[in-house]
Write a protein that holds these residues in place. Sequence first.
Motif, PDB file in Angstrom:
ATOM      1  N   GLU A 132      20.128  46.998  46.923  1.00  0.00           N
ATOM      2  CA  GLU A 132      20.600  48.011  47.855  1.00  0.00           C
ATOM      3  C   GLU A 132      22.074  47.786  48.164  1.00  0.00           C
ATOM      4  N   VAL A 133      22.847  48.850  48.027  1.00  0.00           N
ATOM      5  CA  VAL A 133      24.270  48.762  48.340  1.00  0.00           C
ATOM      6  C   VAL A 133      24.419  48.663  49.854  1.00  0.00           C
ATOM      7  N   PRO A 134      25.068  47.604  50.359  1.00  0.00           N
ATOM      8  CA  PRO A 134      25.193  47.440  51.813  1.00  0.00           C
ATOM      9  C   PRO A 134      26.115  48.499  52.417  1.00  0.00           C
ATOM     10  N   LYS A 135      25.822  48.834  53.671  1.00  0.00           N
ATOM     11  CA  LYS A 135      26.695  49.755  54.401  1.00  0.00           C
ATOM     12  C   LYS A 135      27.685  48.918  55.199  1.00  0.00           C
ATOM     13  N   LEU A 136      28.935  49.034  54.838  1.00  0.00           N
ATOM     14  CA  LEU A 136      29.954  48.218  55.474  1.00  0.00           C
ATOM     15  C   LEU A 136      30.495  48.895  56.736  1.00  0.00           C
ATOM     16  N   PHE A 137      31.066  48.098  57.583  1.00  0.00           N
ATOM     17  CA  PHE A 137      31.646  48.578  58.834  1.00  0.00           C
ATOM     18  C   PHE A 137      32.964  49.305  58.558  1.00  0.00           C
ATOM     19  N   ASP A 138      33.392  50.110  59.489  1.00  0.00           N
ATOM     20  CA  ASP A 138      34.691  50.769  59.370  1.00  0.00           C
ATOM     21  C   ASP A 138      35.792  49.716  59.310  1.00  0.00           C
ATOM     22  N   GLY A 139      36.684  49.915  58.376  1.00  0.00           N
ATOM     23  CA  GLY A 139      37.775  48.950  58.228  1.00  0.00           C
ATOM     24  C   GLY A 139      37.487  47.848  57.236  1.00  0.00           C
ATOM     25  N   ALA A 140      36.338  47.917  56.512  1.00  0.00           N
ATOM     26  CA  ALA A 140      36.037  46.931  55.464  1.00  0.00           C
ATOM     27  C   ALA A 140      37.132  46.969  54.405  1.00  0.00           C
ATOM     28  N   GLN A 141      37.415  45.809  53.815  1.00  0.00           N
ATOM     29  CA  GLN A 141      38.569  45.683  52.931  1.00  0.00           C
ATOM     30  C   GLN A 141      38.177  45.228  51.530  1.00  0.00           C
ATOM     31  N   PRO A 142      38.984  45.558  50.522  1.00  0.00           N
ATOM     32  CA  PRO A 142      38.762  45.018  49.180  1.00  0.00           C
ATOM     33  C   PRO A 142      39.067  43.520  49.153  1.00  0.00           C
ATOM     34  N   HIS A 143      38.599  42.855  48.117  1.00  0.00           N
ATOM     35  CA  HIS A 143      38.659  41.388  48.107  1.00  0.00           C
ATOM     36  C   HIS A 143      40.082  40.845  48.138  1.00  0.00           C
ATOM     37  N   TRP A 144      41.057  41.547  47.547  1.00  0.00           N
ATOM     38  CA  TRP A 144      42.412  41.000  47.549  1.00  0.00           C
ATOM     39  C   TRP A 144      43.011  40.964  48.958  1.00  0.00           C
ATOM     40  N   ALA A 164      51.596  37.050  36.840  1.00  0.00           N
ATOM     41  CA  ALA A 164      50.474  37.848  37.317  1.00  0.00           C
ATOM     42  C   ALA A 164      49.222  37.531  36.504  1.00  0.00           C
ATOM     43  N   GLY A 165      48.075  37.499  37.195  1.00  0.00           N
ATOM     44  CA  GLY A 165      46.812  37.244  36.505  1.00  0.00           C
ATOM     45  C   GLY A 165      46.396  35.793  36.474  1.00  0.00           C
ATOM     46  N   PHE A 166      47.088  34.930  37.269  1.00  0.00           N
ATOM     47  CA  PHE A 166      46.760  33.508  37.348  1.00  0.00           C
ATOM     48  C   PHE A 166      46.632  33.109  38.818  1.00  0.00           C
ATOM     49  N   GLU A 266      45.115  40.293  27.665  1.00  0.00           N
ATOM     50  CA  GLU A 266      44.835  41.588  28.301  1.00  0.00           C
ATOM     51  C   GLU A 266      46.090  42.463  28.296  1.00  0.00           C
ATOM     52  N   ALA A 267      46.709  42.554  27.145  1.00  0.00           N
ATOM     53  CA  ALA A 267      47.933  43.346  27.031  1.00  0.00           C
ATOM     54  C   ALA A 267      47.654  44.812  27.352  1.00  0.00           C
ATOM     55  N   GLY A 268      48.568  45.421  28.090  1.00  0.00           N
ATOM     56  CA  GLY A 268      48.435  46.840  28.414  1.00  0.00           C
ATOM     57  C   GLY A 268      47.545  47.136  29.591  1.00  0.00           C
ATOM     58  N   SER A 269      47.126  46.115  30.358  1.00  0.00           N
ATOM     59  CA  SER A 269      46.248  46.331  31.511  1.00  0.00           C
ATOM     60  C   SER A 269      47.089  46.433  32.785  1.00  0.00           C
ATOM     61  N   TYR A 270      47.153  47.638  33.325  1.00  0.00           N
ATOM     62  CA  TYR A 270      47.942  47.870  34.529  1.00  0.00           C
ATOM     63  C   TYR A 270      47.178  48.818  35.447  1.00  0.00           C
ATOM     64  N   GLY A 271      47.645  48.924  36.703  1.00  0.00           N
ATOM     65  CA  GLY A 271      47.095  49.904  37.627  1.00  0.00           C
ATOM     66  C   GLY A 271      46.196  49.294  38.671  1.00  0.00           C
ATOM     67  N   ALA A 272      45.746  50.153  39.605  1.00  0.00           N
ATOM     68  CA  ALA A 272      44.948  49.698  40.748  1.00  0.00           C
ATOM     69  C   ALA A 272      43.613  49.119  40.319  1.00  0.00           C
ATOM     70  N   HIS A 273      43.060  49.593  39.197  1.00  0.00           N
ATOM     71  CA  HIS A 273      41.733  49.137  38.777  1.00  0.00           C
ATOM     72  C   HIS A 273      41.731  47.690  38.293  1.00  0.00           C
ATOM     73  N   VAL A 274      42.919  47.085  38.121  1.00  0.00           N
ATOM     74  CA  VAL A 274      42.978  45.682  37.699  1.00  0.00           C
ATOM     75  C   VAL A 274      43.578  44.797  38.793  1.00  0.00           C
ATOM     76  N   ARG A 275      43.572  45.268  40.032  1.00  0.00           N
ATOM     77  CA  ARG A 275      44.128  44.477  41.125  1.00  0.00           C
ATOM     78  C   ARG A 275      43.252  43.273  41.447  1.00  0.00           C
ATOM     79  N   GLY A 276      43.853  42.257  42.057  1.00  0.00           N
ATOM     80  CA  GLY A 276      43.095  41.106  42.525  1.00  0.00           C
ATOM     81  C   GLY A 276      42.394  40.382  41.403  1.00  0.00           C
ATOM     82  N   LEU A 277      41.085  40.205  41.572  1.00  0.00           N
ATOM     83  CA  LEU A 277      40.271  39.473  40.592  1.00  0.00           C
ATOM     84  C   LEU A 277      39.685  40.378  39.517  1.00  0.00           C
ATOM     85  N   ASN A 278      40.005  41.655  39.558  1.00  0.00           N
ATOM     86  CA  ASN A 278      39.351  42.590  38.639  1.00  0.00           C
ATOM     87  C   ASN A 278      39.685  42.316  37.178  1.00  0.00           C
ATOM     88  N   ARG A 279      40.899  41.857  36.910  1.00  0.00           N
ATOM     89  CA  ARG A 279      41.251  41.505  35.530  1.00  0.00           C
ATOM     90  C   ARG A 279      42.320  40.429  35.563  1.00  0.00           C
TER      91      ARG A 279
END
Length: 423
Positions: A132-144, A164-166, A266-279
């Motif tokens: 079950e996907v938990p329901k987070l409180f208002d103001g919940a943040q991404p991991h970064w 970047a990426g280390f 991971e050449a060519g990996s940019y953008g919001a979808h690779v922020r933090g620990l994502n890539r």
Amino acid sequence: MLQVPFIRDNKETVIAGLAKRHFDAKDLVEQVIVLDEERRTLQSKLDNTLAESNVISKEIGILYKSGQGEKANALKEKTSALKESSKTLTEDLNTTAEKLQNLLYQLPNVPHESVPAGKSEEENEEIFNEGEVPKLFDGAQPHWELAKKYDIIDFELGNKISGAGFPVYKGKGARLQRALISYFLDKNTAAGYTEYQLPHLVNEASCYGTGQLPDKEGQMYHDSRDDLYLIPTAEVPGTNVFRDVLLNESDLPIGITGYTPCFRREAGSYGAHVRGLNRLHQFDKVEIIRVEHPENSYNAFFGMVEHIKSILRELKLPYRILKLCGGDTGFPSAMTYDFEVFSTAQDRWLEISSVSNFETYQANRLKLRFKNSDGKNELAHTLNGSSLALPRVLAGILENYQTENGISIPDVLVPYTGFKNIQ
């Protein structure tokens, strides 16, 4: 690597199977068949030439012993010509065999018949989901943002040290990372896998053995001075444990597990979808690897899937399983299932594991065989799976377990971390 007799005897099946990947194999398959015919013709000529030379050499010996030196000397001229011919034939055979090998390296594995056709990840099939996907409180943040708030992962410091990426894990972040590694290894060894500590750099032969070369050359870090590659996954050194090995049938199955850092350009990996620990360029992963009898490899495959399910159930993370379509299946794989965990704060699925059956593709490259019940040498099947890749598991825990008062730790990890929350 596909076996030449299989290609020769199942030409249309191979072409149709690779079409599931949107890979046009017709010309390559035709070239393989033509080169194999040339190779077999050259081998036959060489064998006949060597056989004739041996016969004449024996005859020369007999003639010398019987005092017929003139006849013997005349035959020696013929053996010299045969030796020169055999030398030329050997060179031609080696050149043809090398060309054939290079062509075979360009052919990916034929997908299992159940793998759907498709070009990209958009055409993968979801076959299972749980949690079950938990329901987070208002103001919940991404991991970064959480990592910065609680000072547990420092992306800026990693950028200063390496780029970047280390990331740098700190305090409870480092302890949680270590706890996950220990927990995964304990789960795997309890399931019968033998733990290995493996090298983090491998030679070119190892990369060819598992199919990283020539397919993923640009994605790996390479030390040109020593011609060594930083491993993209423990699959590479772990599977190469069995390169050039002849097993007994009674040795099967074999299962090993190991923790390693992994390195990917991971050449060519940019953008919001690779922020933090994502890539990342460097990340930790625990791998499971199996060597199986061909008759049992798909039972083992689904057993590995169930094993990873059990880990995610204990972590209480919502996840789903995708059967990859042909176009998204890795170069050496016959069938792959991807596991994805749901990131509530990012509102997206994150891949955390792949389980793959390579059938004989890697074993043929590795020359990994076993002696079957008939006493004949037979190629084994190889399989591997992430159990698990840490960055996105950690991201899922931080995001899905966050509260207004901190981050809770999954119950199963508390004996490993020594703490119940991050505040």
